[in-house]
Design an enzyme around this catalytic site. Sequence first.
Site, PDB file in Angstrom:
ATOM      1  N   ASP A  14       0.789  -1.246   0.000  1.00  0.00           N
ATOM      2  CA  ASP A  14       0.000   0.000   0.000  1.00  0.00           C
ATOM      3  C   ASP A  14       0.825   1.302   0.000  1.00  0.00           C
ATOM      4  O   ASP A  14       0.468   2.245   0.726  1.00  0.00           O
ATOM      5  CB  ASP A  14      -0.944   0.007   1.214  1.00  0.00           C
ATOM      6  N   ASP A  52      -4.580  -0.737  -1.551  1.00  0.00           N
ATOM      7  CA  ASP A  52      -5.879  -0.552  -0.933  1.00  0.00           C
ATOM      8  C   ASP A  52      -6.748   0.069  -2.032  1.00  0.00           C
ATOM      9  O   ASP A  52      -6.320   1.031  -2.685  1.00  0.00           O
ATOM     10  CB  ASP A  52      -5.685   0.418   0.247  1.00  0.00           C
ATOM     11  N   HIS A  54     -10.684   0.980  -2.701  1.00  0.00           N
ATOM     12  CA  HIS A  54     -12.065   0.990  -2.203  1.00  0.00           C
ATOM     13  C   HIS A  54     -13.049   1.623  -3.175  1.00  0.00           C
ATOM     14  O   HIS A  54     -12.715   2.619  -3.837  1.00  0.00           O
ATOM     15  CB  HIS A  54     -12.136   1.799  -0.897  1.00  0.00           C
ATOM     16  N   HIS A  58     -17.278   3.536   0.716  1.00  0.00           N
ATOM     17  CA  HIS A  58     -16.888   2.299   1.413  1.00  0.00           C
ATOM     18  C   HIS A  58     -17.246   2.369   2.892  1.00  0.00           C
ATOM     19  O   HIS A  58     -17.190   3.444   3.498  1.00  0.00           O
ATOM     20  CB  HIS A  58     -15.369   2.110   1.257  1.00  0.00           C
ATOM     21  N   HIS A  87     -10.324   7.350   1.525  1.00  0.00           N
ATOM     22  CA  HIS A  87      -8.958   7.126   1.021  1.00  0.00           C
ATOM     23  C   HIS A  87      -8.952   6.018  -0.013  1.00  0.00           C
ATOM     24  O   HIS A  87      -9.819   5.146  -0.005  1.00  0.00           O
ATOM     25  CB  HIS A  87      -8.014   6.743   2.189  1.00  0.00           C
ATOM     26  N   LYS A 112      -7.091  -4.854  -2.658  1.00  0.00           N
ATOM     27  CA  LYS A 112      -7.933  -5.324  -1.559  1.00  0.00           C
ATOM     28  C   LYS A 112      -8.861  -4.224  -1.074  1.00  0.00           C
ATOM     29  O   LYS A 112      -8.599  -3.052  -1.315  1.00  0.00           O
ATOM     30  CB  LYS A 112      -7.062  -5.834  -0.419  1.00  0.00           C
ATOM     31  N   CYS A 157      -2.259  -2.662   7.716  1.00  0.00           N
ATOM     32  CA  CYS A 157      -2.155  -3.662   6.650  1.00  0.00           C
ATOM     33  C   CYS A 157      -0.951  -4.573   6.801  1.00  0.00           C
ATOM     34  O   CYS A 157      -1.031  -5.766   6.517  1.00  0.00           O
ATOM     35  CB  CYS A 157      -2.188  -2.980   5.292  1.00  0.00           C
TER      36      CYS A 157
HETATM   37  C1  VGL Z   1      -4.756   0.841   5.691  1.00  0.00           C
HETATM   38  C2  VGL Z   1      -6.182   1.965   7.079  1.00  0.00           C
HETATM   39  C3  VGL Z   1      -7.205   1.839   6.164  1.00  0.00           C
HETATM   40  C4  VGL Z   1      -3.376   0.321   5.455  1.00  0.00           C
HETATM   41  C5  VGL Z   1      -5.759   0.701   4.756  1.00  0.00           C
HETATM   42  O1  VGL Z   1      -2.978   0.143   4.280  1.00  0.00           O
HETATM   43  O2  VGL Z   1      -2.650   0.079   6.452  1.00  0.00           O
HETATM   44  N1  VGL Z   1      -4.975   1.469   6.851  1.00  0.00           N
HETATM   45  N2  VGL Z   1      -6.988   1.206   5.012  1.00  0.00           N
HETATM   46 ZN    ZN Z   2      -8.425   1.257   3.462  1.00  0.00          ZN
END
Ligand code: VGL
Ligand code: ZN
Length: 203
Positions: A14, A52, A54, A58, A87, A112, A157
């Site tokens: 990510d 990530d 979404h 979401h 995000h 994901k 993550c």
């Molecule tokens: C993540 C918060 C929300 C991450 C993803 O990649 O760690 N953290 N979505």
């Molecule tokens: Zn996220």
Amino acid sequence: MPPPVITAVLVVVDIQNDFCSGGSLAVPDAEAVLPVVNRLMGVFQRVVVTQDWHPPGHLSFASSHPGHPVFSRIMLPSGEQVLWPDHCVADTPGAALHSGLVVPAHAAFVRKGMRGTLDTYSAFFENDRDTAVGLDAILRSSNAQEIVLAGLATDYCILHTALDGRARGYDVTVIESGCRGIDLNGSLAQAWEQMESAGVRRA
Ligand code: VGL
Ligand code: ZN
């Protein structure tokens, strides 16, 4: 002599604009991971890059829960959910990989969090603990026994991917200099404790 069989896969987690400076969910000092991760990507024969990703609206977004502030928590059928700023909305600049990331041509990609009604921190399973995300299939098809993790964020993550990796029987190493955390109410120290007690190597 045949080349040595390297069974470790580098998983780059990510490193997207929304998690970097100026992004909607910026992780402190996120860019510091870039030189470390780029160097690792240059030496591993097998690299998986996660994103990530979404849909708009979401369920992990505070904006989807009127009256609930950003970074508050709510209970969902899948467990406690932190409510994040919007995000990494699919196909937006915030979801794109940071332009300083030098991804090798042979990298595989895993996205994901694509289901609107379920959050996903792990590249193995969605947060219902049931739906596969894709990393396990890639690792099994290449006979990998070990994963090496770096990226963002250490306490979400990376943590959940590392724990799921251990639960699936993989050797897991987290490169500390190659990751940074969000650290909500001590979540970063807690994440390292959880990873260490699960047998995750901290390198
Ligand atoms: C993540 C918060 C929300 C991450 C993803 O990649 O760690 N953290 N979505
Ligand atoms: Zn996220």
